[in-house]
Design an enzyme around this catalytic site. Structure first.
Site, PDB file in Angstrom:
ATOM      1  N   HIS A 101       0.849  -1.197   0.000  1.00 42.88           N
ATOM      2  CA  HIS A 101       0.000   0.000   0.000  1.00 42.88           C
ATOM      3  C   HIS A 101       0.884   1.247   0.000  1.00 42.88           C
ATOM      4  CE1 HIS A 101      -2.919   3.029   1.128  1.00 42.88           C
ATOM      5  NE2 HIS A 101      -3.860   2.165   0.772  1.00 42.88           N
ATOM      6  N   GLU A 170      -3.757   1.537  -7.511  1.00 40.71           N
ATOM      7  CA  GLU A 170      -4.212   2.670  -6.717  1.00 40.71           C
ATOM      8  C   GLU A 170      -3.322   3.882  -6.987  1.00 40.71           C
ATOM      9  OE1 GLU A 170      -6.513   1.443  -3.047  1.00 40.71           O
ATOM     10  OE2 GLU A 170      -4.418   1.343  -2.451  1.00 40.71           O
TER      11      GLU A 170
END
Ligand code: PEP
Length: 253
Positions: A101, A170
């Protein structure tokens, strides 16, 4: 090009106390009532480590799959204060972990560290949701695809089993910002990356790709037409049962 099953994945980040299971209870109830569409999607939720054990027991025979948000790059047990190994995560009854992430990358995780986590997670039979994404400058200088390919090649290797890997694209500039890529740009990038992976890793079917970044009940409509997407990774809007349910409802509307 998309596998027909969609994934709606929530990432709670640093959010939640034991009583927050009620949010998942409501999502679970919605799922069971959603006769029309429930066979078309899976729900995965990543609460913080403090809640994983309780939630994975509570939702064991329900339709919400519990994931961890990260794991350490050393396995088993060891002198690593504050860290949790892939082995320990797996023993909590969890089958998925997020890795890479951008918030973890910006806190110091390098591609090398992520690669170690990635192979240890797979070794422990965890499925990995591997996050990749470009920053604003990289987007502005049209390096998006180059950056994403590099993030893929630095971490995934030929002997990894793509049945246990989901890639979450993302864009960093989109996370929590309210800005989203244009559907045509997103479709184009996902298509390029899926084809790139098939060729590079010599796999037979396209890998699964999620999109994450400011997905909510309003923005979801822009992604509905992108057949190449296998689902969504949702941050902020996953902390409310209503917001999360509305995303699913609006996707199938
Ligand atoms: C995330 O952090 O993974 C994310 C997608 O956040 P948000 O949905 O809040 O943009």
């Amino acid at each position: 090009m998309a596998n027909s099953l969609r994934y709606f994945v929530g990432n709670w980040k640093m959010f939640g106390v034991p009583g927050s299971y009620k949010i998942l209870d409501k999502i679970n109830q919605f799922y069971h009532k959603d006769q029309k569409n429930k066979n078309k999607y899976k729900i995965i939720m990543a609460p913080p480590d403090t809640l994983i054990y309780d939630f994975s027991k509570r939702f064991k025979n329900k339709k919400i799959i519990i994931s961890s948000q990260n794991c350490y790059h050393q396995d088993l047990f060891g002198p690593y204060t504050g860290k949790v190994s892939p082995f320990m995560i797996k023993r909590l009854g969890v089958n998925y972990t997020l890795l890479g992430h951008s918030e973890c990358r910006s806190a110091g995780e390098t591609d090398e560290i992520i690669k170690k986590k990635f192979s240890l997670a797979l070794k422990n039979n965890l499925k990995v949701i591997y996050c990749i994404g470009e920053n604003k400058i990289q987007k502005r200088t049209k390096s998006t695809v180059k950056v994403l390919k590099k993030q893929i090649l630095k971490v995934i290797s030929k002997n990894n089993n793509f049945n246990n890997i989901i890639i979450a694209y993302e864009p960093i500039w989109s996370i929590g910002s309210g800005s989203i890529p244009s559907p045509s740009e997103l479709k184009k990038n996902i298509t390029i990356l899926k084809n790139f992976i098939v060729k590079k890793f010599r796999i037979k079917s396209h890998p699964k790709f999620l999109y994450g970044g400011s997905v909510d009940k309003n923005t979801i409509k822009h992604f509905k037409s992108i057949k190449e997407l296998d689902g969504f990774l949702v941050g902020g809007a996953s902390k409310s049962s209503k917001n999360f349910i509305d995303i699913i409802k609006n996707f199938y509307k």
